[in-house]
Design a protein around this motif. Structure first.
Motif, PDB file in Angstrom:
ATOM      1  N   SER B   2       9.209  -0.313   6.111  1.00 17.67           N
ATOM      2  CA  SER B   2       8.970  -0.353   4.929  1.00 17.67           C
ATOM      3  C   SER B   2       9.904   0.496   4.098  1.00 17.67           C
ATOM      4  CB  SER B   2       7.609   0.317   4.461  1.00 17.67           C
ATOM      5  OG  SER B   2       7.408   1.705   4.924  1.00 17.67           O
ATOM      6  N   GLU B   3       9.731   0.004   2.647  1.00 19.27           N
ATOM      7  CA  GLU B   3      10.756   0.666   1.803  1.00 19.27           C
ATOM      8  C   GLU B   3      10.186   2.065   1.675  1.00 19.27           C
ATOM      9  OE1 GLU B   3      12.917  -0.693  -2.074  1.00 19.27           O
ATOM     10  OE2 GLU B   3      12.532  -1.386   0.119  1.00 19.27           O
ATOM     11  N   ARG B   4      11.414   3.242   1.725  1.00 20.97           N
ATOM     12  CA  ARG B   4      11.022   4.430   1.395  1.00 20.97           C
ATOM     13  C   ARG B   4      10.632   4.883   0.077  1.00 20.97           C
ATOM     14  NH1 ARG B   4      14.082   9.479   0.680  1.00 20.97           N
ATOM     15  NH2 ARG B   4      12.920  11.080   1.719  1.00 20.97           N
ATOM     16  N   ILE B   5       9.592   5.653   0.050  1.00 18.31           N
ATOM     17  CA  ILE B   5       9.207   6.039  -1.362  1.00 18.31           C
ATOM     18  C   ILE B   5       9.797   7.186  -1.802  1.00 18.31           C
ATOM     19  CG2 ILE B   5       7.200   7.111  -2.459  1.00 18.31           C
ATOM     20  CD1 ILE B   5       5.579   5.967  -0.258  1.00 18.31           C
ATOM     21  N   ASP B   6      10.301   7.230  -3.261  1.00 22.51           N
ATOM     22  CA  ASP B   6      11.140   8.319  -3.884  1.00 22.51           C
ATOM     23  C   ASP B   6      10.419   9.617  -3.835  1.00 22.51           C
ATOM     24  OD1 ASP B   6      12.981   6.351  -4.843  1.00 22.51           O
ATOM     25  OD2 ASP B   6      12.280   6.301  -6.717  1.00 22.51           O
ATOM     26  N   VAL B   7      11.308  10.638  -3.429  1.00 16.92           N
ATOM     27  CA  VAL B   7      10.717  12.081  -3.713  1.00 16.92           C
ATOM     28  C   VAL B   7      11.196  12.436  -5.105  1.00 16.92           C
ATOM     29  CG1 VAL B   7      10.900  14.452  -2.839  1.00 16.92           C
ATOM     30  CG2 VAL B   7      10.981  12.512  -1.182  1.00 16.92           C
ATOM     31  N   ARG B   8       9.948  12.559  -5.824  1.00 18.82           N
ATOM     32  CA  ARG B   8      10.258  12.820  -7.319  1.00 18.82           C
ATOM     33  C   ARG B   8      10.303  14.360  -7.495  1.00 18.82           C
ATOM     34  NH1 ARG B   8       9.484   8.895 -11.421  1.00 18.82           N
ATOM     35  NH2 ARG B   8      10.292   6.834 -10.434  1.00 18.82           N
TER      36      ARG B   8
END
Lengths: 322, 286
Positions: B2-8
């Motif tokens: 899966s696409e990695r989620i941004d660490v905001r």
């Protein structure tokens, strides 16, 4: 209702049908309900979130200043330091006439005369720690002499320590007799009994020690000497306030409470005032029945007071060093 | 996969060595020079300013009492740590100021060099700013600079890292504690600098950073009696006038906006700005 701290009727124990023998005291103290530790801590945490602002805050700050027992209990205390403390007690903020005086100056026995002299003509009372403060480890005759000398030197209030060793080993009648004897030696001086809750281990013990002191004739019960950590905490003060409330319900006598040690900020002090109001009611929101044993607290109260009156933040350069 | 989620990132304040959110719970969006969202930053309130001053005041005695040599060493170590994070600062300066990689790199290296330069002055400026004075009597007469206390700095709005370092380093080198209000529109290099400071040997509370509006926080710092001096580098003309007036109530040292080019040699002006000169007379042969 007019509320004044009553002089202890010698029979307050008798009023409750509690004898002064070891067996009677033990039976009574161990029949007191246990303290719900989690509940007490949750209660003070909830009350500590109350927001006290603007005019209520100004009222609370002035009340807290009037409740301060300005304390210096160091081996290095000098007559000069006590004189400076007395000047500060009479007029805490030299830049603002409207700042009230504190309740009392609290010193060691040998400095009572100096304090008395420098507080002459003011409303500020002189409190002396006595009875082999802070450990209480001396014979009864020495502790009584300590007390009577402080009274003779002009102390209005005596802060005595209980023998925690005796209390913890279950010798309740010894502690009871100590308090009764010291109360007698006090004469007209008010007696504050220091439980040193930091050494009592459990809230149940705090409740028992509170009742024991009140039965024996204390006018005030006080948390700590300030020499042991933890000193005053909100949950301990809650337990003591509940004891005072229940004692009033049982006997009609009104006892004061004095948390001492570790209260350094206005925010802390206001939390205590909220706790008092919510536990025993506003009858106790008077210097006659609630005190703060503190030294650095007064400076923070003055800084917050200056902030309210000038509209900008004040700083430690604008109050005394100690 | 899966696409990695941004660490905001939510940039925090830096107070007493910790990274709290604003007491008010407020944040504001930080955008890059093109207006694209980069991160949220804490929007500091007057109470955050109050806490920062308390922290700085508490840290001041130890920092000012450290030997000048030790302060120089501690500040030099900050430069060492900055050196290891050049890439991060370059990308943050680029995003904030919209400059080329080359210019951003130049700014970051200039900032590190300036930090080293001030670190070196820590145990030398007293020889230059102080003096041995001729007097008509059998006395030694010395004038020595001592740190003034807590200095509030409104960091320059137009130079996100070099301007900040140029205002902060001299305050620290001479032994003061600082409360910094970062450039409102580009606070991220400043926040990253505090992350460097937190892992250096600069004691907690010596530097405190507030992100947000100088218009909102400035007056509270300027009127605060526990603040001894204020650098108005990041204030516009109107705000500077207001703050000077506020600062007058407690006789603060005030440095008006200088509009200087941060790339030029700063000289000792800022280093000698945040000190009190103490003159002592000492009898000869007494």
């Amino acid at each position: 209702m007019q509320v004044t701290p009553s002089l202890a009727p010698p029979d307050s124990a008798a009023l409750l049908g509690v004898g002064s023998s070891q067996t009677d005291l033990r039976r009574f103290l161990h029949s007191l309900p246990g303290v719900d530790q989690v509940g007490a801590e949750a209660r003070v945490a909830a009350l500590g979130t109350r927001s006290i602002k603007t005019t209520a805050k100004a009222y609370a700050i002035d009340l807290a200043i009037r409740m301060v027992d300005l304390t210096t209990l160091e081996g290095s205390d000098t007559p000069g330091k006590v004189a400076a403390l007395c000047a500060k007690a009479r007029r805490p903020d030299p830049t603002d006439n409207s700042a009230p005086s504190v309740a009392a100056v609290c010193v060691y026995n040998d400095l009572v005369g100096i304090a008395r002299q420098h507080l002459a003509g003011s409303e500020v009372r002189v409190a002396a720690v006595a009875t082999a403060f802070p450990s209480g480890r001396a014979s009864r005759s020495v502790r009584l002499l300590d007390t009577s000398e402080a009274v003779a030197a002009g102390a209005d209030e005596i802060d005595m320590v209980i023998d925690r060793g005796a209390f913890l080993s279950g010798a309740y009648s010894k502690v009871f007799d100590d308090v009764v004897a010291v109360k007698a030696a006090c004469g007209t001086a008010h007696l504050k009994v220091i439980l040193e809750t930091g050494e009592l281990q459990t809230y149940d013990n705090v409740r028992r020690a509170s009742w024991l002191a009140m039965l024996a004739g204390a006018d005030f019960i006080k948390t700590s000497t300030g020499k042991i950590a933890p000193a005053a905490t909100l949950p301990v003060t809650l337990v003591m306030l509940e004891a005072v409330r229940d004692f009033r319900a049982a006997t009609g006598r009104i006892i004061g409470v004095k948390p001492a040690g570790g209260i350094r900020t206005t925010k802390d002090a206001i939390k205590y005032l909220v706790l008092v109001n919510e536990t025993v009611g506003d009858d106790w929101l008077t210097p006659a029945l609630f005190r703060f044993g503190a030294s650095s607290l007064l400076n923070d109260l003055l800084l917050q007071r200056q902030k309210l009156s000038t509209g900008h933040y004040s700083g430690p350069d604008y109050v005394t060093l100690d | 996969m899966s696409e990695r989620i941004d660490v905001r990132r939510t940039a925090k304040l830096f107070i007493a060595g910790a990274f709290p959110r604003s007491e008010s719970g407020r944040t504001y969006e930080v955008n890059d020079h093109l207006g694209a969202f980069v991160a949220n930053a804490a929007l500091a309130s007057r109470k955050d300013a109050r806490d920062a001053v308390v922290a700085a005041r508490a840290a001041f005695p130890k920092w000012s009492a450290a030997t000048a040599y030790n302060r120089g060493q501690v500040l030099y170590r900050v430069a060492e740590l900055l050196e290891g994070r050049v890439e991060q600062f370059v990308s943050e300066v680029r995003a904030a100021e919209g400059v080329t990689a080359k210019r951003a790199t130049a700014q970051v290296t200039a900032a590190i060099d300036r930090w080293v330069w001030y670190a070196g002055w820590a145990d030398k400026y007293a020889q230059v700013v102080g003096s041995s004075n001729p007097v008509a009597g059998p006395y030694f007469n010395f004038s020595v600079p001592e740190p003034t206390g807590v200095v509030a700095i409104l960091a320059p709005q137009e130079s996100s890292l070099l301007g900040l370092v140029s205002t902060l380093a001299p305050v620290l080198a001479s032994g003061n504690a600082a409360v910094v209000v970062a450039a409102r529109l580009m606070p991220l290099p400043a926040v990253s600098l505090t992350e460097v400071l937190a892992t250096s040997d600069v004691p907690a509370g010596v530097v405190n950073l507030l992100t947000g509006s100088a218009d909102e926080i400035g007056p509270w710092l300027a009127s605060h009696a526990a603040v001894n001096a204020i650098d108005l580098a990041g204030a516009d003309e109107d705000l500077a006038i207001i703050l000077e007036r506020e600062a007058a109530g407690t006789l603060k040292r005030v440095l008006r906006p200088t509009r200087e080019d941060w790339k030029t040699d700063p000289g000792l002006q800022r280093l000698s700005q945040w000190v009190e000169i103490k003159t002592v007379w000492h009898p000869i042969g007494g």
